[in-house]
Design an enzyme around this catalytic site. Structure first.
Site, short mmCIF file in Angstrom:
data_model
loop_
_atom_site.label_atom_id
_atom_site.label_comp_id
_atom_site.label_asym_id
_atom_site.label_seq_id
_atom_site.Cartn_x
_atom_site.Cartn_y
_atom_site.Cartn_z
N ARG A 347 -0.31 7.17 -5.71
CA ARG A 347 -0.08 8.17 -4.68
C ARG A 347 -0.91 7.78 -3.46
NH1 ARG A 347 2.71 11.65 -1.57
NH2 ARG A 347 1.36 13.17 -0.57
N HIS A 349 -2.00 9.20 -0.04
CA HIS A 349 -2.04 10.56 0.51
C HIS A 349 -2.78 10.57 1.84
CE1 HIS A 349 -1.79 14.97 -0.18
NE2 HIS A 349 -2.89 15.00 0.58
N CYS A 363 2.52 23.76 3.77
CA CYS A 363 2.98 22.38 3.54
C CYS A 363 2.81 22.04 2.07
CB CYS A 363 2.22 21.40 4.42
SG CYS A 363 0.43 21.39 4.13
N ASP A 432 4.73 11.80 14.83
CA ASP A 432 3.86 11.24 13.79
C ASP A 432 3.14 10.03 14.36
OD1 ASP A 432 2.73 10.23 11.40
OD2 ASP A 432 4.40 10.99 10.22
N ARG A 434 0.71 8.34 12.32
CA ARG A 434 -0.03 7.75 11.20
C ARG A 434 0.16 6.23 11.12
NH1 ARG A 434 1.82 11.74 6.51
NH2 ARG A 434 3.66 11.78 7.87
N SER A 456 5.80 9.46 -3.74
CA SER A 456 5.92 9.60 -2.29
C SER A 456 7.39 9.70 -1.91
CB SER A 456 5.29 8.41 -1.57
OG SER A 456 5.52 8.47 -0.18
#
Length: 524
Positions: A347, A349, A363, A432, A434, A456
């Site tokens: 994962r 995250h 969320c 976004d 990221r 994911s």
């Protein structure tokens, strides 16, 4: 005769104009030389003063560094906090009689804005990024301590965003700039690598693969040349206890084994890896498909001009950005992460403080994190490896302030799934930030060569990993029964935008019927 005279006059005028242009060029050249010389003098003067411990009021002309120049009082001296009384002309620190003194500079008199390649006294420790042998590659050197400031081969400072607290500690006289860490008994709590990717400049560009071993690999350089070298990675062992995991045990999803899941409360044994970012600028630029110069300029200009050496020190290829790092949580034997013969569940995250820590249900972040931990533990108990990687990228790297502004816009308007991304773009200009292109570096560092199950739904994460040559055999969406009611707006909007799912993808009309919970305590 007149024509000849005119021709002679024109020739003289041309010669005069040419001379003027030559003088202008020479003047510009002289100005650049003076600027460069000033820079060299500043660096040498600053380094000398930092070494001697001298201080100076920045508002006064810079004095000569002489025997009677003021010096910083030792720690514990009653006058240590009274440096603002010094005018730089030979007064002793202890001469201050101000009843409530303000603390002044504790470093050098001149502010060194930047340095230049080849500047007198500047001698960076050699760095050959991507070299497989760490002794040939060299250490990351970013410290500005008196003994090391001229040996730096990296722009920025250790600690990421915490470097600013370091600055506050120095300014408030709580910390000496010449403090050297004692690394006794701080060695990594688990062995890792080396792996082939550590020597590939295209595989790892956002972290130092030798960052957890730096004080020991380069101990001779630290001892013999007094160079301040610090780690950018630490590895430890710990226990983890999360309330939801006790329910996981009661529901039979987790089975205590005394090794990984320790008891009926869901307490877990885990190995943790903390990583601070170290960017190899040519590699980062290539990963984003831009020129290194364009990257350097954008980093300089859009951080308020905080790092001028991004522009003036093109010989330095490393940058320690003032951002959050990441933490790896490994369940089971860390050596199995790199074993292609065992299964690995992962994962990745991205931070969500409101949900991860405080349990906000707007969320799916905390539920997905818990699901990822559960699956990682179960994989490790089956003899494989379970990994959770936690990146500090709050609010899609837009920050918590922007995120809360978006929440306000949603709840005061029509909080529909069909308008979910628009609310963010209206405020931030982008949905976004990221940018997962650098995320796979930590997988290469851990020696991961394939992922059997990835918890994911993000195509950005999936594509970034696969493009780096790491296959993902199965993608696992969050179970429907773990999705909070108020987060249906988020998850349905993401699925419609292309997030992976094994369930239904709504059309725009259906998205318009997905509404979030209204505020009960706010008049609209």
């Amino acid at each position: 005769m007149e024509a000849a005279s005119q021709t002679s006059l024109d020739a003289k005028l041309d010669a005069i104009i040419a001379s003027i242009n030559t003088l202008r060029l020479e003047q510009a050249h002289l100005a650049s030389v003076v600027d460069a010389t000033n820079g060299r003098v500043n660096v040498l003067s600053g380094a000398k003063q930092a070494q001697n411990g001298t201080v100076q009021d920045a508002l006064q002309p810079s004095p000569k560094i002489e025997a009677e120049s003021p010096r910083l009082a030792p720690r514990g001296h009653p006058s240590r906090g009274s440096t603002s009384s010094i005018d730089g002309y030979g007064k002793d620190i202890s001469a201050s009689t101000s009843p409530t003194p303000r603390k002044g500079s504790t470093t050098q008199s001149k502010i060194i804005l930047t340095s230049y390649p080849g500047q007198a006294g500047v001698d960076p420790v050699p760095m050959s990024w991507g070299e497989g042998d760490p002794t040939k590659r060299g250490p990351v050197v970013a410290s500005r301590s008196p003994s090391t400031i001229r040996r730096r081969n990296a722009v920025g400072a250790h600690g990421g965003s915490y470097a600013f607290y370091y600055a506050l500690a120095v300014a408030s006289h709580q910390l000496d700039t010449d403090h050297k860490p004692d690394f006794t008994n701080t060695e990594p709590a688990a062995d890792l690598g080396p792996f082939k990717a550590w020597g590939d400049p295209k595989k790892i560009v956002a972290m130092d693969p030798y960052g957890h071993l730096a004080p020991w690999l380069f101990k001779d350089l630290i001892k013999d040349e007094n160079v301040d070298i610090r780690p950018s990675i630490a590895i430890t062992r710990a226990h983890m206890k999360i309330p939801e995991l006790e329910e996981s045990v009661r529901a039979g999803r987790l089975i205590p084994d005394g090794k990984i899941c320790l008891n009926a409360t869901g307490e877990l044994s885990v190995t943790k890896f903390a990583v601070e970012p170290v960017w190899y600028l040519p590699g980062v630029a290539e990963r984003f498909g831009i020129e290194e110069g364009a990257l350097r300029r954008s980093l300089f200009e859009n951080t308020g001009g905080s790092y001028p050496e991004l522009i003036t020190r093109n010989d330095i290829k490393l940058f320690l950005p003032p951002i959050g790092g990441l933490t790896v949580y490994c369940f089971g034997d860390p050596a199995k992460m790199s074993d292609p013969n065992v299964k690995l569940s992962l994962r990745v995250h991205d931070e969500c403080n409101g949900s991860d820590v405080f349990g906000s249900d707007i969320c799916t972040c905390r539920p997905y994190l818990i699901f990822g931990i559960e699956e990682a533990v179960k994989e490790a108990q089956r003899g494989g490896s379970g990994v959770v990687i936690y990146f500090r990228k709050e609010g899609r790297a837009l920050g918590e302030v922007t995120k809360y502004l978006v929440y306000n816009a949603r709840k005061r308007g029509s909080d529909k799934a069909s308008e979910y991304f628009q609310r963010t773009e209206n405020i931030a200009g982008v949905k976004d930030m990221r940018f997962q292109a650098l995320m796979p570096d930590v997988l290469h560092w851990l020696g991961i060569t394939k992922i059997d199950r990835m918890m994911s739904m993000s195509n950005m994460k999936h594509d970034a990993i696969v493009e780096q040559g790491i296959p993902i055999l199965e993608r696992v969406p969050i179970p429907d029964d773990m999705i909070p009611e108020d987060s249906r707006v988020e998850i349905d909007a993401k699925i419609h935008a292309g997030y992976f799912t094994t369930g239904k993808i709504m059309n725009m009309e259906e998205l318009g019927n997905v509404h979030g919970r209204p505020w009960d305590d706010v008049d609209h």
